[in-house]
Design a protein around this motif. Structure first.
Motif, PDB file in Angstrom:
ATOM      1  N   PRO A   1       1.972  -3.782  -0.846  1.00 33.03           N
ATOM      2  CA  PRO A   1       3.169  -2.924  -0.957  1.00 33.03           C
ATOM      3  C   PRO A   1       2.840  -1.467  -0.631  1.00 33.03           C
ATOM      4  CG  PRO A   1       2.290  -3.413  -3.141  1.00 33.03           C
ATOM      5  CD  PRO A   1       1.445  -4.180  -2.159  1.00 33.03           C
ATOM      6  N   PRO A   2       3.849  -0.674  -0.279  1.00 31.68           N
ATOM      7  CA  PRO A   2       3.627   0.750  -0.010  1.00 31.68           C
ATOM      8  C   PRO A   2       2.941   1.438  -1.186  1.00 31.68           C
ATOM      9  CG  PRO A   2       5.843   0.108   0.638  1.00 31.68           C
ATOM     10  CD  PRO A   2       5.255  -1.063  -0.097  1.00 31.68           C
ATOM     11  N   GLY A   3       2.107   2.416  -0.851  1.00 30.86           N
ATOM     12  CA  GLY A   3       1.431   3.173  -1.893  1.00 30.86           C
ATOM     13  C   GLY A   3       0.122   2.572  -2.360  1.00 30.86           C
ATOM     14  N   THR A   4      -0.291   1.451  -1.766  1.00 30.29           N
ATOM     15  CA  THR A   4      -1.562   0.827  -2.140  1.00 30.29           C
ATOM     16  C   THR A   4      -2.564   0.980  -0.996  1.00 30.29           C
ATOM     17  OG1 THR A   4      -0.855  -1.343  -1.301  1.00 30.29           O
ATOM     18  CG2 THR A   4      -0.374  -0.852  -3.600  1.00 30.29           C
ATOM     19  N   SER A   5      -3.831   0.817  -1.318  1.00 30.59           N
ATOM     20  CA  SER A   5      -4.887   1.087  -0.334  1.00 30.59           C
ATOM     21  C   SER A   5      -4.887   0.081   0.814  1.00 30.59           C
ATOM     22  CB  SER A   5      -6.256   1.071  -1.022  1.00 30.59           C
ATOM     23  OG  SER A   5      -6.494  -0.184  -1.650  1.00 30.59           O
TER      24      SER A   5
ATOM     25  N   VAL B   1      -2.251  -1.246   2.338  1.00 34.19           N
ATOM     26  CA  VAL B   1      -1.085  -1.215   3.218  1.00 34.19           C
ATOM     27  C   VAL B   1      -1.462  -0.627   4.571  1.00 34.19           C
ATOM     28  CG1 VAL B   1      -0.191   1.080   2.602  1.00 34.19           C
ATOM     29  CG2 VAL B   1       1.395  -0.727   3.252  1.00 34.19           C
ATOM     30  N   GLY B   2      -0.860  -1.162   5.627  1.00 33.89           N
ATOM     31  CA  GLY B   2      -1.152  -0.698   6.982  1.00 33.89           C
ATOM     32  C   GLY B   2      -0.091  -1.182   7.946  1.00 33.89           C
ATOM     33  N   ARG B   3      -0.399  -1.048   9.216  1.00 37.67           N
ATOM     34  CA  ARG B   3       0.548  -1.457  10.251  1.00 37.67           C
ATOM     35  C   ARG B   3       0.959  -2.912  10.074  1.00 37.67           C
ATOM     36  NH1 ARG B   3      -1.156  -3.077  16.239  1.00 37.67           N
ATOM     37  NH2 ARG B   3       0.900  -3.400  17.169  1.00 37.67           N
ATOM     38  N   LEU B   4      -0.022  -3.762   9.798  1.00 37.32           N
ATOM     39  CA  LEU B   4       0.259  -5.186   9.613  1.00 37.32           C
ATOM     40  C   LEU B   4       1.256  -5.399   8.488  1.00 37.32           C
ATOM     41  CD1 LEU B   4      -0.579  -8.197  10.308  1.00 37.32           C
ATOM     42  CD2 LEU B   4      -2.194  -7.971   8.415  1.00 37.32           C
ATOM     43  N   SER B   5       1.026  -4.760   7.347  1.00 38.36           N
ATOM     44  CA  SER B   5       1.915  -4.912   6.187  1.00 38.36           C
ATOM     45  C   SER B   5       3.346  -4.545   6.551  1.00 38.36           C
ATOM     46  CB  SER B   5       1.457  -4.005   5.034  1.00 38.36           C
ATOM     47  OG  SER B   5       0.068  -3.895   4.963  1.00 38.36           O
ATOM     48  N   VAL B   6       3.502  -3.385   7.182  1.00 35.67           N
ATOM     49  CA  VAL B   6       4.836  -2.874   7.489  1.00 35.67           C
ATOM     50  C   VAL B   6       5.547  -3.770   8.502  1.00 35.67           C
ATOM     51  CG1 VAL B   6       6.099  -0.956   8.541  1.00 35.67           C
ATOM     52  CG2 VAL B   6       4.261  -0.502   6.911  1.00 35.67           C
ATOM     53  N   MET B   7       4.853  -4.134   9.579  1.00 32.38           N
ATOM     54  CA  MET B   7       5.497  -4.925  10.623  1.00 32.38           C
ATOM     55  C   MET B   7       5.866  -6.326  10.131  1.00 32.38           C
ATOM     56  SD  MET B   7       5.973  -2.930  13.102  1.00 32.38           S
ATOM     57  CE  MET B   7       6.528  -4.145  14.312  1.00 32.38           C
ATOM     58  N   VAL B   8       4.968  -6.969   9.406  1.00 24.57           N
ATOM     59  CA  VAL B   8       5.270  -8.315   8.913  1.00 24.57           C
ATOM     60  C   VAL B   8       6.388  -8.273   7.889  1.00 24.57           C
ATOM     61  CG1 VAL B   8       4.370 -10.277   7.603  1.00 24.57           C
ATOM     62  CG2 VAL B   8       2.994  -9.277   9.424  1.00 24.57           C
TER      63      VAL B   8
ATOM     64  N   ASP C   1       2.257   5.844   2.043  1.00 28.13           N
ATOM     65  CA  ASP C   1       3.189   6.087   0.933  1.00 28.13           C
ATOM     66  C   ASP C   1       4.652   5.892   1.317  1.00 28.13           C
ATOM     67  OD1 ASP C   1       1.109   6.810  -0.852  1.00 28.13           O
ATOM     68  OD2 ASP C   1       1.026   8.799   0.069  1.00 28.13           O
ATOM     69  N   LEU C   2       4.911   5.559   2.577  1.00 27.07           N
ATOM     70  CA  LEU C   2       6.286   5.413   3.046  1.00 27.07           C
ATOM     71  C   LEU C   2       6.841   4.029   2.731  1.00 27.07           C
ATOM     72  CD1 LEU C   2       6.039   7.047   6.604  1.00 27.07           C
ATOM     73  CD2 LEU C   2       6.683   8.137   4.438  1.00 27.07           C
ATOM     74  N   THR C   3       8.142   3.966   2.500  1.00 31.18           N
ATOM     75  CA  THR C   3       8.828   2.687   2.333  1.00 31.18           C
ATOM     76  C   THR C   3       9.269   2.151   3.699  1.00 31.18           C
ATOM     77  OG1 THR C   3      10.998   3.727   2.127  1.00 31.18           O
ATOM     78  CG2 THR C   3       9.688   3.461   0.095  1.00 31.18           C
ATOM     79  N   LEU C   4       9.674   0.898   3.744  1.00 30.91           N
ATOM     80  CA  LEU C   4      10.205   0.332   4.983  1.00 30.91           C
ATOM     81  C   LEU C   4      11.435   1.106   5.444  1.00 30.91           C
ATOM     82  CD1 LEU C   4       9.931  -3.535   4.421  1.00 30.91           C
ATOM     83  CD2 LEU C   4       8.286  -2.004   5.511  1.00 30.91           C
ATOM     84  N   GLU C   5      12.250   1.539   4.504  1.00 33.03           N
ATOM     85  CA  GLU C   5      13.442   2.314   4.860  1.00 33.03           C
ATOM     86  C   GLU C   5      13.056   3.623   5.543  1.00 33.03           C
ATOM     87  OE1 GLU C   5      17.597   3.928   2.808  1.00 33.03           O
ATOM     88  OE2 GLU C   5      15.907   3.311   1.541  1.00 33.03           O
ATOM     89  N   GLU C   6      11.982   4.249   5.068  1.00 36.87           N
ATOM     90  CA  GLU C   6      11.555   5.521   5.652  1.00 36.87           C
ATOM     91  C   GLU C   6      10.931   5.333   7.038  1.00 36.87           C
ATOM     92  OE1 GLU C   6      10.824   8.072   1.566  1.00 36.87           O
ATOM     93  OE2 GLU C   6       9.309   6.631   2.227  1.00 36.87           O
ATOM     94  N   PHE C   7      10.212   4.239   7.240  1.00 42.20           N
ATOM     95  CA  PHE C   7       9.725   3.941   8.591  1.00 42.20           C
ATOM     96  C   PHE C   7      10.896   3.741   9.548  1.00 42.20           C
ATOM     97  CE2 PHE C   7       5.622   2.787   6.581  1.00 42.20           C
ATOM     98  CZ  PHE C   7       4.764   3.470   7.435  1.00 42.20           C
TER      99      PHE C   7
END
Length: 259
Positions: free
Chosen positions: A134-138, A140-147, A241-247
């Protein structure tokens, strides 16, 4: 037979049966990537699947064609020799695969772009953990956000190195991917993917500095117009630290400023 490239053959038959049974495949067109020696292929066929198996290694393809000659003749199995990152794929409904670790990311992105009903995929454990970070954890990265933008991810099974031959140096996770529409409107999916990639390429920088470092991807004037239109508190944070909404907000500003 030795494993080609970074492929590790699944030899735990109980695990094979579990993986093949996580989704009802009877009568469905199932894509299998990296069938190896065909143990999972056999389990899928036994459950009534019509399998499309993509294998990059010519020697394994030859062995598979000999082993499954009857199923190929009956039209229940199609074997495609080639790289699953690039080869043309016929239509399919479901994906069930033990993905080679080194190409997990690229194949996952390609599958999400093509689309499918559900996928049961095996990954290196640490890779799968990044998928659900989830956002805010060590992690998290491109993979997390895109998936997470395009699918829900559920861990199903953990496997030790003993389940494979040769044994990998890591544990593995089997996960289920269920595609969904993005939780927030995305104006241009390519711009979104590019924005996420740029920001995580400079993950230690603030969003403002990261965007400005992406001038090879977006024209500088587009970047500056987008920055001028984004909240200052967002620009001062880091990508992790960004949420999916912020991306989505950042990408939509970039897409709008291009026009």
């Amino acid at each position: 037979m030795s494993a080609p490239r970074d492929q590790h053959f699944l030899v735990d038959q109980r695990a094979v049966e579990k993986i093949a049974g996580f989704v009802d495949v009877a009568g469905r067109r199932v894509l299998e990537i990296g069938p190896g020696e065909g143990v999972l292929t056999r389990a899928l066929l036994d459950r009534g699947a019509n399998v499309i198996a993509v294998e990059i290694d010519p020697a394994l393809v030859e062995d598979l064609e000999a082993t499954f000659a009857d199923e190929i003749e009956e039209g229940r199995l199609e074997i495609i020799e080639g790289d699953a990152q690039k080869v043309d794929l016929p239509p399919f409904d479901i994906v069930v695969a033990n993905l080679p670790y080194s190409v997990s990311s690229k194949i996952t992105f390609r599958l999400l772009e093509i689309g499918f009903e559900v996928a049961v995929l095996m990954y290196q454990k640490e890779f799968a953990q990044r998928m659900i970070a989830p956002p805010g954890t060590s992690n998290v990265g491109r993979l997390s956000v895109m998936v997470q933008t395009y699918a829900s991810v559920k861990p199903l099974l953990e496997l030790s190195p003993n389940a494979f031959h040769p044994k990998p140096q890591v544990w593995s996770w089997v996960v289920r991917l269920l595609p969904h529409e993005p939780p927030h409107p995305i104006a241009d999916r390519k711009v979104y993917a590019d924005a996420v990639r740029v920001l995580f390429s400079y993950r230690r920088k603030t969003v403002r500095k990261g965007l400005r470092s992406g001038k090879d991807t977006f024209p500088p004037e587009v970047i500056e117009r987008a920055i001028a239109d984004l909240p200052d508190d967002l620009l001062q944070r880091r990508p992790e630290d960004l949420t999916l909404e912020e991306f989505a907000l950042i990408a939509n500003r970039l897409a709008g400023c291009r026009g």
